[in-house]
Design an enzyme around this catalytic site. Structure first.
Site, PDB file in Angstrom:
ATOM      1  CB  CYS A  47      58.990  -8.653 -36.178  1.00 21.29           C
ATOM      2  SG  CYS A  47      59.980  -7.985 -34.464  1.00 21.29           S
ATOM      3  NE  ARG A  51      53.679  -2.767 -31.943  1.00 19.66           N
ATOM      4  CZ  ARG A  51      54.486  -1.578 -31.660  1.00 19.66           C
ATOM      5  NH1 ARG A  51      54.046  -0.535 -31.596  1.00 19.66           N
ATOM      6  NH2 ARG A  51      55.975  -1.968 -31.843  1.00 19.66           N
ATOM      7  CB  CYS A 106      61.364  -3.329 -36.054  1.00 19.18           C
ATOM      8  SG  CYS A 106      61.926  -4.917 -35.443  1.00 19.18           S
TER       9      CYS A 106
HETATM   10 CO    CO Z   1      59.917  -5.811 -34.642  1.00 19.14          CO
END
Ligand code: CO
Length: 216
Positions: A47, A51, A106
């Site tokens: 992703c 982070r 997410c």
């Molecule tokens: Co994400």
């Protein structure tokens, strides 16, 4: 723009020089050597979330992992960007492991669970809504919304691994060389721990060959 952002921006080039000094302190030829070879063993598809820095969470240095990141770590079947990355990694860099790494918490997966209009993101997030549709019975049976979203994160990783395995580059390389192996991971933002979903690579490959056969 906030003062904090301006200060952070102004520090970036100084940070870079400090990093260069650190890298070359004990190894004067560090960058020269790194510039001459590109031989990562891993492709990481993760992703874009800030982070989830691939190298850091895997404990790997520059040169050790080829990285592709997008919103919610999706491998759409018609996306030239991710497919070019997979092809290059498999055929030219000879990576031995392809990892699809999702993460709990997410924002992309959360957004796909809402019915709001997200503009350009709508089509992109439909990929996750498709995953929800495939697994609707299991997901709807989970009463806690947070637990349901966490499970969707895992199922999304699993489905995107299938999309990687569907590609001709992965199948051809596996037949010839016995790799790459495709892995599905989930990273937990709250404690920094990586979890291997241990997807059944061999049986997915067999299923893919039965349904998505590429030969005539
Ligand atoms: Co994400």
């Amino acid at each position: 723009m906030s003062d904090r952002t301006t200060k952070l921006y102004e520090k970036i080039f100084a940070n870079n020089l400090k990093w260069v000094a650190e890298k070359t302190a004990n190894d004067a030829h560090y960058f020269e050597r790194l510039s001459k070879t590109h031989d990562p063993a891993f492709l990481f598809i993760g992703c874009a979330d800030s982070r989830v820095p691939a190298n850091e969470i895997m404990g790997l240095d520059p040169g050790e992992v080829f990285v592709h990141r997008n919103v919610a770590n999706i491998v759409p079947n018609t996306d030239k960007n991710v497919h070019s990355t997979i092809q290059y990694a498999v055929e030219h860099l000879d990576v031995q492991h392809v990892i699809v790494c999702g993460h709990y918490g997410c924002g992309g997966v959360d957004a796909a669970m809402q019915s709001s209009d997200m503009g350009q993101l709508n089509g992109w997030l439909h990929e996750i809504r498709d995953v929800y549709r495939f697994h609707r019975d299991e997901l709807d049976a989970i009463p806690d919304p947070r637990a349901r979203t966490r499970r969707l994160v895992e199922l999304n990783v699993h489905e995107q691994c299938i999309n990687v395995i569907k590609t001709g580059f992965v199948q051809k390389s596996y037949d010839k060389l016995g790799y790459p192996i495709v892995h599905g991971w989930v990273y937990a933002l709250e404690d920094g721990i990586l979890h291997d979903l241990e997807i059944p690579f061999e049986s997915i490959l067999k299923m893919v060959r039965e349904i998505y056969r590429l030969e005539g």
